[in-house]
Design a protein around this motif. Structure first.
Motif: not given
Lengths: 294, 311
Positions: B103-105, B178-188, B242-245, B250-251
């Motif tokens: 959710v954060a990502a 959760v910030f950094l892991p979410a940021l990583t996924l959010a980049f993509v 699709l992005s959620l999937l 990626g998680s």
């Protein structure tokens, strides 16, 4: 003005040869030229690995663990004292091999399934379509992780895993194409004349559905490389001690306080190769299917 | 509309059944003997027999299948081989962390991606557009676990701004974790959503109603956000699904990079320890999520585009 004369000169439109077409695709845009050069370099590195690598990628050394880059080891060493550059060079073999083999195999099986579903229809179509729809709901990476979870790692298993993850995409395209080719007069004519079904499929259907399949194949080389890297990173792909870009990053993370160079080197290698194949794949797709061009 | 939603939900049941059956077939038939796979080649025959009995593998296949379906329906996925904890408990412990990360990502990806796409779409072929294109090309190519590792080394290890592992306890520390892991996924995500928003916005910007809005003298921001973007939402909403999937897939690697608990981590650890029941549970959770997200995507589609309901 010169453009006009050039156009008029060409009037009896001769279909350009395969090489002319390939040259136009690969060297058409500046970014594609860059991508093509990167790919060629990496393919050469993979082919010439034994001559290029300064050290044996598996040779451990207890006296030089986690070294930073130096004159002897350009990218330093990992937690077993293995030369990082040599491991990256040998790792390119794994990445490219999976990158090329899996999409080709998936195209083969996917096309067979898709053509069967599209050409024969009925129960076969219903079963295959339902399965394709279901598998297409999964992102390829997740599907690959789930299959690898069950099958386990190792060379042939990874090939099988990535191939299976890609089959639904090819099958869907092959099915849709077959459905439209089946309506063409030349196929109806062949049926009317009494040509046997396998001959119709091989002589008339398959050659006419190949263009989108080939485009998809090149687009998925990049995905296959990414998926192999992810699986190896997760420890369910290429098995240690054999180097693969994914498991080099995994090893690098396991000794976080050591040198960051294995992670940086392998990460940049994956990014460059995937980026290049994406660019070339886009160019090929645009050339084969002008409707999707930007 | 209610009728459509009910029909669509009913359609998910055979899909779910097919998924369960495929997982069952994959787990029992494909890799040969699960007992041998779990215990290794050196296992004694008595150990293998005991394992089969414990896992319910000593009964005929059809009975195993019924037990399996019954187990899933009653949320009984068996017990972990190693810890003997019920698999459901393990899943319940780990699931919140994966949901939190996803959710954060997604939120970060949407907040960054859609404005980026608007920026690129409204400045077509100018510097912002090229910038967004380069960003999205890199976003498509860079492996998320590599990006995660770089962020972890830079911001957690060297600068010490973020914790290097775990998921935190109270709200503030959980957000911190959760910030950094979410940021990583959010980049993509941002790369993908930016590209998608640009394309669908460009398609809409050429329409008559946009021209009319401009002719009436509406401010450009109003034209973009009220008239154009709203109509560009349909492809974007599919893209979000699709992005959620892909965030979910990626998680798995990201949980490993940042040493966070979660379903992906649970699954990967179970594979390493050959914990048969947990592997099966993890695979089922992910597969269930895929079916659920696809169902939600279809339902969102109905809400966003009234034309779908008519069909």
């Amino acid at each position: 003005m010169s453009l006009f004369t050039e156009e008029t000169l060409r009037v009896p439109a001769v279909e350009p040869g395969v090489f002319t077409k390939a040259r136009k695709i690969l060297f058409g845009r500046a970014e594609t030229v860059f991508a093509t050069v990167i790919i060629v370099v990496f393919v050469l590195v993979a082919l010439l690995a034994p001559w290029l690598a300064p050290y044996d990628p598996l040779a451990q050394s207890i006296i030089k663990i986690n070294r930073l880059p130096s004159q002897d080891n350009w990218l330093g060493t990992d937690q077993f004292g293995r030369d990082v550059l040599s491991r990256l060079i040998y790792g390119s073999r794994n990445s490219l091999l999976f990158g090329f083999i899996s999409p080709v195999l998936a195209a083969l099986f996917g096309t067979i399934l898709g053509v069967i579903a599209g050409y024969f229809g009925g129960i076969a179509d219903r079963l295959i379509s339902r399965l394709i729809d279901l598998l297409l709901a999964f992102p390829e990476l997740l599907l690959a992780i789930l299959i690898a979870a069950v099958l386990g790692g190792g060379f042939w298993n990874i090939i099988a895993v990535i191939t299976v993850a890609f089959i639904p995409g090819f099958a869907r395209v092959a099915r849709a194409q077959t459905l439209s080719i089946k309506q063409e007069p030349y196929v109806e004519a062949a049926i009317a004349v009494g040509v046997r079904t396998p001959v119709i499929i091989i002589r008339h259907v398959i050659p006419n559905i190949m263009a989108p399949i080939v485009a998809l194949m090149t687009l998925w080389v990049a995905s296959a490389i990414r998926i192999e890297a992810s699986l190896s990173f997760l420890g369910i792909g290429t098995r240690a001690p054999n180097p693969s870009w994914g498991n080099i990053i995994r090893d690098g993370l396991n000794s976080l306080f050591g040198s960051p160079w294995p992670i940086i080197g392998a990460g940049i290698a994956i990014t460059l190769v995937v980026l290049s194949f994406n660019l070339v794949g886009d160019a090929i797709r645009d050339a084969l299917d002008p409707s999707t061009a930007r | 509309m209610a009728r459509y939603i009910l029909l669509r939900m009913a359609d998910a049941i055979p899909t779910l059944w097919l998924v369960l059956t495929l997982v069952f077939i994959a787990m029992r038939i494909l890799p040969g003997d699960p007992a041998l796979a779990a215990l290794g080649d050196a296992a004694l025959p008595e150990q293998l027999a005991e394992f089969r009995e414990r896992m319910g593998l000593n009964v005929p296949l059809w009975q195993q299948y019924l037990n399996f379906l019954g187990g899933v329906l009653t949320l009984d996925f068996g017990r972990s081989l190693l810890s003997n904890t019920p698999v459901v408990t393990l899943i319940a412990q780990n699931l919140p962390y994966t949901i939190e990360l996803t959710v954060a990502a997604m939120l970060m990806g949407i907040i960054a991606g859609i404005p980026l796409g608007v920026l690129a779409g409204t400045n077509r072929n100018r510097i912002p557009d090229t910038g967004v294109r380069v960003f999205s090309l890199i976003g498509y190519a860079i492996p998320d676990f590599f990006l995660g590792a770089v962020l972890l080394i830079t911001f957690s290890l060297n600068l010490g701004w973020f914790p290097i592992n775990g998921a935190g306890t109270d709200l503030a520390s959980r957000i911190h974790h959760v910030f950094l892991p979410a940021l990583t996924l959010a980049f993509v995500k941002a790369a993908f959503l930016g590209r998608l928003t640009r394309t669908s916005l460009l398609e809409v910007l050429g329409r008559d109603y946009v021209r009319t809005a401009r002719a009436k003298g509406a401010r450009e921001s109003r034209v973009i956000y009220r008239h154009a973007l709203r109509n560009a939402l349909l492809p974007i909403s599919t893209g979000l699904g699709l992005s959620l999937l892909s965030t979910l897939s990626g998680s798995v690697a990201i949980e490993l990079v940042f040493n966070r608990p979660g379903i992906g981590r649970l699954l990967i650890d179970a594979i390493a320890q050959r914990d048969y029941a947990v592997i099966q549970g993890g695979v089922l959770v992910f597969a269930g999520f895929v079916v659920l997200i696809n169902l939600l995507m279809d339902l969102v589609y109905v809400v966003v585009d009234p034309r779908v309901r008519v069909k």
